[in-house]
Structures are given as structure tokens and as C-alpha cells.
Motif scaffolding. Structure first.
Motif, PDB file in Angstrom:
ATOM      1  N   GLN A 133     -53.233   5.171  -3.832  1.00 39.54           N
ATOM      2  CA  GLN A 133     -52.434   5.053  -2.616  1.00 39.54           C
ATOM      3  C   GLN A 133     -51.466   3.883  -2.684  1.00 39.54           C
ATOM      4  O   GLN A 133     -50.399   3.930  -2.097  1.00 39.54           O
ATOM      5  N   SER A 134     -51.857   2.841  -3.407  1.00 41.25           N
ATOM      6  CA  SER A 134     -50.981   1.670  -3.481  1.00 41.25           C
ATOM      7  C   SER A 134     -51.361   0.806  -4.673  1.00 41.25           C
ATOM      8  O   SER A 134     -52.477   0.880  -5.186  1.00 41.25           O
ATOM      9  N   ILE A 135     -50.421  -0.006  -5.078  1.00 45.62           N
ATOM     10  CA  ILE A 135     -50.677  -0.964  -6.151  1.00 45.62           C
ATOM     11  C   ILE A 135     -51.701  -2.001  -5.693  1.00 45.62           C
ATOM     12  O   ILE A 135     -52.482  -2.510  -6.489  1.00 45.62           O
ATOM     13  N   GLU A 136     -51.719  -2.271  -4.400  1.00 47.06           N
ATOM     14  CA  GLU A 136     -52.700  -3.213  -3.867  1.00 47.06           C
ATOM     15  C   GLU A 136     -54.124  -2.783  -4.207  1.00 47.06           C
ATOM     16  O   GLU A 136     -54.982  -3.613  -4.500  1.00 47.06           O
ATOM     17  N   GLN A 137     -54.390  -1.476  -4.171  1.00 49.41           N
ATOM     18  CA  GLN A 137     -55.719  -0.977  -4.554  1.00 49.41           C
ATOM     19  C   GLN A 137     -56.032  -1.320  -5.999  1.00 49.41           C
ATOM     20  O   GLN A 137     -57.141  -1.758  -6.312  1.00 49.41           O
ATOM     21  N   TYR A 142     -43.736   8.125  -7.084  1.00 44.71           N
ATOM     22  CA  TYR A 142     -43.962   7.379  -5.852  1.00 44.71           C
ATOM     23  C   TYR A 142     -43.564   8.250  -4.673  1.00 44.71           C
ATOM     24  O   TYR A 142     -42.420   8.673  -4.561  1.00 44.71           O
ATOM     25  N   GLY A 178     -44.723   5.667   1.601  1.00 48.35           N
ATOM     26  CA  GLY A 178     -45.879   5.241   2.368  1.00 48.35           C
ATOM     27  C   GLY A 178     -45.502   4.063   3.242  1.00 48.35           C
ATOM     28  O   GLY A 178     -44.449   3.469   3.068  1.00 48.35           O
ATOM     29  N   CYS A 179     -46.345   3.759   4.160  1.00 51.44           N
ATOM     30  CA  CYS A 179     -46.067   2.680   5.105  1.00 51.44           C
ATOM     31  C   CYS A 179     -46.964   1.481   4.826  1.00 51.44           C
ATOM     32  O   CYS A 179     -48.127   1.644   4.478  1.00 51.44           O
ATOM     33  N   CYS A 235     -47.030  -0.866   2.498  1.00 55.40           N
ATOM     34  CA  CYS A 235     -47.463  -1.186   1.136  1.00 55.40           C
ATOM     35  C   CYS A 235     -46.402  -2.049   0.466  1.00 55.40           C
ATOM     36  O   CYS A 235     -45.656  -1.574  -0.388  1.00 55.40           O
ATOM     37  N   ASP A 265     -46.278  -4.592  -1.792  1.00 54.74           N
ATOM     38  CA  ASP A 265     -46.233  -4.745  -3.245  1.00 54.74           C
ATOM     39  C   ASP A 265     -45.815  -3.457  -3.928  1.00 54.74           C
ATOM     40  O   ASP A 265     -45.102  -3.474  -4.923  1.00 54.74           O
ATOM     41  N   THR A 266     -46.248  -2.337  -3.396  1.00 51.02           N
ATOM     42  CA  THR A 266     -45.910  -1.044  -3.985  1.00 51.02           C
ATOM     43  C   THR A 266     -44.416  -0.767  -3.841  1.00 51.02           C
ATOM     44  O   THR A 266     -43.753  -0.379  -4.807  1.00 51.02           O
ATOM     45  N   HIS A 267     -43.875  -0.994  -2.643  1.00 48.54           N
ATOM     46  CA  HIS A 267     -42.434  -0.820  -2.431  1.00 48.54           C
ATOM     47  C   HIS A 267     -41.645  -1.736  -3.361  1.00 48.54           C
ATOM     48  O   HIS A 267     -40.679  -1.306  -3.990  1.00 48.54           O
TER      49      HIS A 267
END
Length: 122
Positions: free
Chosen positions: A59-63, A84, A87-88, A90, A92-94
Motif C-alpha cells: 500500500q505504501s513505501i512506509e509499510q 503506482y 493513494g491518500c 502517503c 514518502d510514497t508520493h
């Protein structure tokens, strides 16, 4: 999951170095599965030659950062394709994908992107 991957590697190694039938793993919620960093660091670079490929879905790089600490970027670098879907919330992912695309992070508002006409290219 880890035992399954190791079994596939062992089978390939004991049968000429490649599986007789290619295997593709779809690892949904990959960051929450809990595969060891050691296994992944060894698996990713040499899995293709054994007829094993994987799609890592997160779902995200944070994970990834929470689970795999300093090794999270190894997974990203070993992937041939990065998809990609947005998503809302996130950050670091953005930022990662904006930098990867070499475009400024704030160039298009999320709301504008959501309702963008099909014929407009970003």
C-alpha cells in the motif's frame, strides 16, 4: 510463505537449476507477510534464473520501511516494473514516485488528477 519459497529454490537447484514450470508469486500485502530480509536479499537477484518471479503488492513505501528498515529500497531496485496507483496520505510514497519520474511533487493537485480527462497526459 518463506518455507514455500525455499522449497521452490531447493527443487530448482536439485533439478538442473531451473523449475520445469515457471512459478509467479503474487505477494499481496507483502510488507505484512514478514519474509526475512536475508531471504529476500538472496531471492530477488537470482530467482529469475530459476524460473521464479514475484509481484510485490504494497500500500505504501512506509509499510516497507517499517518492516524492512534499511533494506526497503533493495526491493524497489530489484523490480522491473513499479506501478503506482495513487493513494491518500502517503507522503514518502508520493515523494518517491515523483522523484523517480523527475517531476515536482506538487505539480498536479490530487483532485485535479482524479478528474483528469483521458486524453490528457501528465
Amino acid at each position: 510463505m518463506e518455507q514455500s519459497v525455499l522449497t521452490l529454490f531447493d527443487f530448482a537447484d536439485n533439478n538442473g537449476g531451473r523449475l520445469p514450470v515457471s512459478v509467479r508469486l503474487y505477494l499481496d500485502e507483502f510488507a505484512n507477510i514478514g519474509l526475512s530480509s536475508r531471504l529476500l536479499l538472496q531471492m530477488l537477484p537470482c530467482s529469475r534464473s530459476r524460473g521464479i518471479s514475484a509481484a510485490f503488492l504494497v500500500q505504501s513505501i512506509e509499510q516497507l520501511k517499517r518492516m524492512y528498515k534499511d533494506n526497503w529500497n533493495v526491493f524497489m531496485c530489484q523490480c522491473d516494473v513499479l506501478l503506482y496507483l495513487g493513494g491518500c496520505g502517503c507522503g514518502d510514497t508520493h515523494a518517491f514516485f515523483s522523484k523517480l519520474c523527475d517531476s515536482p511533487r506538487s505539480s498536479i493537485a490530487e483532485e485535479e488528477l482524479r478528474y483528469m480527462p483521458m486524453d490528457k497526459v501528465v
